[in-house]
Design a protein around this motif. Structure first.
Motif, PDB file in Angstrom:
ATOM      1  N   ILE A  98       0.834  -1.211   0.000  1.00 22.53           N
ATOM      2  CA  ILE A  98       0.000   0.000   0.000  1.00 22.53           C
ATOM      3  C   ILE A  98       0.870   1.263   0.000  1.00 22.53           C
ATOM      4  O   ILE A  98       0.561   2.235  -0.690  1.00 22.53           O
ATOM      5  N   GLU A  99       1.972   1.234   0.737  1.00 24.01           N
ATOM      6  CA  GLU A  99       2.875   2.390   0.772  1.00 24.01           C
ATOM      7  C   GLU A  99       3.659   2.547  -0.529  1.00 24.01           C
ATOM      8  O   GLU A  99       3.941   3.662  -0.960  1.00 24.01           O
ATOM      9  N   GLU A 100       4.023   1.450  -1.155  1.00 26.61           N
ATOM     10  CA  GLU A 100       4.817   1.489  -2.386  1.00 26.61           C
ATOM     11  C   GLU A 100       3.990   1.819  -3.624  1.00 26.61           C
ATOM     12  O   GLU A 100       4.512   2.386  -4.584  1.00 26.61           O
ATOM     13  N   PHE A 101       2.739   1.459  -3.622  1.00 26.10           N
ATOM     14  CA  PHE A 101       1.914   1.604  -4.821  1.00 26.10           C
ATOM     15  C   PHE A 101       1.965   3.021  -5.418  1.00 26.10           C
ATOM     16  O   PHE A 101       2.193   3.167  -6.625  1.00 26.10           O
ATOM     17  N   PRO A 102       1.779   4.076  -4.633  1.00 30.10           N
ATOM     18  CA  PRO A 102       1.801   5.430  -5.216  1.00 30.10           C
ATOM     19  C   PRO A 102       3.144   5.810  -5.837  1.00 30.10           C
ATOM     20  O   PRO A 102       3.209   6.698  -6.679  1.00 30.10           O
ATOM     21  N   LYS A 103       4.212   5.139  -5.438  1.00 30.56           N
ATOM     22  CA  LYS A 103       5.531   5.405  -6.014  1.00 30.56           C
ATOM     23  C   LYS A 103       5.659   4.796  -7.415  1.00 30.56           C
ATOM     24  O   LYS A 103       6.572   5.149  -8.159  1.00 30.56           O
ATOM     25  N   HIS A 104       4.763   3.875  -7.741  1.00 29.37           N
ATOM     26  CA  HIS A 104       4.832   3.148  -9.008  1.00 29.37           C
ATOM     27  C   HIS A 104       3.647   3.422  -9.928  1.00 29.37           C
ATOM     28  O   HIS A 104       3.624   2.922 -11.055  1.00 29.37           O
ATOM     29  N   SER A 105       2.661   4.149  -9.433  1.00 25.63           N
ATOM     30  CA  SER A 105       1.459   4.378 -10.232  1.00 25.63           C
ATOM     31  C   SER A 105       0.854   5.733  -9.896  1.00 25.63           C
ATOM     32  O   SER A 105       0.811   6.122  -8.731  1.00 25.63           O
ATOM     33  N   LYS A 106       0.357   6.407 -10.914  1.00 26.03           N
ATOM     34  CA  LYS A 106      -0.332   7.679 -10.673  1.00 26.03           C
ATOM     35  C   LYS A 106      -1.822   7.466 -10.457  1.00 26.03           C
ATOM     36  O   LYS A 106      -2.567   8.406 -10.247  1.00 26.03           O
ATOM     37  N   TYR A 107      -2.250   6.216 -10.479  1.00 23.91           N
ATOM     38  CA  TYR A 107      -3.665   5.881 -10.318  1.00 23.91           C
ATOM     39  C   TYR A 107      -3.943   5.418  -8.893  1.00 23.91           C
ATOM     40  O   TYR A 107      -3.062   4.897  -8.208  1.00 23.91           O
ATOM     41  N   LYS A 108      -5.177   5.589  -8.464  1.00 21.41           N
ATOM     42  CA  LYS A 108      -5.595   5.182  -7.123  1.00 21.41           C
ATOM     43  C   LYS A 108      -5.578   3.653  -7.018  1.00 21.41           C
ATOM     44  O   LYS A 108      -6.018   2.950  -7.929  1.00 21.41           O
ATOM     45  N   LEU A 109      -5.099   3.161  -5.896  1.00 23.04           N
ATOM     46  CA  LEU A 109      -5.074   1.728  -5.629  1.00 23.04           C
ATOM     47  C   LEU A 109      -6.498   1.223  -5.431  1.00 23.04           C
ATOM     48  O   LEU A 109      -7.232   1.731  -4.589  1.00 23.04           O
ATOM     49  N   ASP A 110      -6.898   0.234  -6.215  1.00 24.59           N
ATOM     50  CA  ASP A 110      -8.213  -0.400  -6.110  1.00 24.59           C
ATOM     51  C   ASP A 110      -7.964  -1.814  -5.599  1.00 24.59           C
ATOM     52  O   ASP A 110      -7.594  -2.710  -6.354  1.00 24.59           O
ATOM     53  N   MET A 111      -8.148  -2.001  -4.285  1.00 30.88           N
ATOM     54  CA  MET A 111      -7.724  -3.244  -3.651  1.00 30.88           C
ATOM     55  C   MET A 111      -8.751  -3.750  -2.659  1.00 30.88           C
ATOM     56  O   MET A 111      -9.330  -2.977  -1.902  1.00 30.88           O
ATOM     57  N   GLY A 112      -8.957  -5.067  -2.669  1.00 26.37           N
ATOM     58  CA  GLY A 112      -9.758  -5.744  -1.662  1.00 26.37           C
ATOM     59  C   GLY A 112      -8.820  -6.408  -0.671  1.00 26.37           C
ATOM     60  O   GLY A 112      -7.668  -6.002  -0.533  1.00 26.37           O
ATOM     61  N   LYS A 113      -9.275  -7.454  -0.011  1.00 24.36           N
ATOM     62  CA  LYS A 113      -8.435  -8.133   0.981  1.00 24.36           C
ATOM     63  C   LYS A 113      -7.201  -8.771   0.356  1.00 24.36           C
ATOM     64  O   LYS A 113      -6.120  -8.698   0.916  1.00 24.36           O
ATOM     65  N   SER A 114      -7.368  -9.419  -0.785  1.00 23.74           N
ATOM     66  CA  SER A 114      -6.217 -10.024  -1.455  1.00 23.74           C
ATOM     67  C   SER A 114      -6.179  -9.688  -2.938  1.00 23.74           C
ATOM     68  O   SER A 114      -5.297 -10.122  -3.647  1.00 23.74           O
TER      69      SER A 114
END
Length: 152
Positions: A98-114
């Motif tokens: 979750i912390e790394e995702f914004p460093k690799h993508s300009k899009y919002k993280l769309d995530m469920g449990k897994s």
């Protein structure tokens, strides 16, 4: 949207054209970074990455005839899905992702449990997925899985 396929290659051939390149790159990213011991197979109608019964004979507790699942990828109706059981089972890995995702993508993280969902193939952060795939060995996954199952 369920794709009927006997093997991963057949699955990829049945993916809509606009997703095929990104999906294939996601699959290759997983294969290039998959720790030794995991196997690619068809699992629950998706391409799955499992601990084979030759390594973990007990199999999956929900259906012991099946190998122990770890990751899957699928072309769903409105997105490409990447399922990673380590994100669900290990708080530290989830937090890291979750912390790394914004460093690799300009899009919002769309995530469920897994499940991480990508509406467009070009939104997939392949480098980050590769890093995530390498984080858990077969041995680590079996220990984590058994610990979670015994705590239920």
């Amino acid at each position: 949207m369920k794709i009927e396929a006997r093997n991963p290659e057949e699955y990829v051939k049945k993916i809509p054209n606009e997703r095929e390149l990104g999906f294939s790159k996601l699959r290759q990213t997983i294969l290039d970074n998959l720790p030794e011991g995991f196997e690619e197979t068809m699992n629950y109608g998706m391409i799955g990455y499992v601990v084979p019964k030759s390594i973990y004979p007990s199999g999956y507790h929900c259906d012991p005839k099946l190998p122990l699942p770890f990751m899957s990828i699928a072309s769903q109706k409105n997105f490409i899905a990447f399922y990673h059981s380590g994100i669900y089972a290990d708080h530290e890995i989830s937090k890291w992702f979750i912390e790394e995702f914004p460093k690799h993508s300009k899009y919002k993280l769309d995530m469920g449990k897994s499940c991480v969902r990508f509406k467009k193939p070009e939104h997939i952060p392949f480098e980050l997925i590769g890093e995530l795939v390498k984080k858990i060995s077969v041995e680590d996954w079996v220990k984590l899985y058994e610990n979670r199952i015994s705590n239920k």
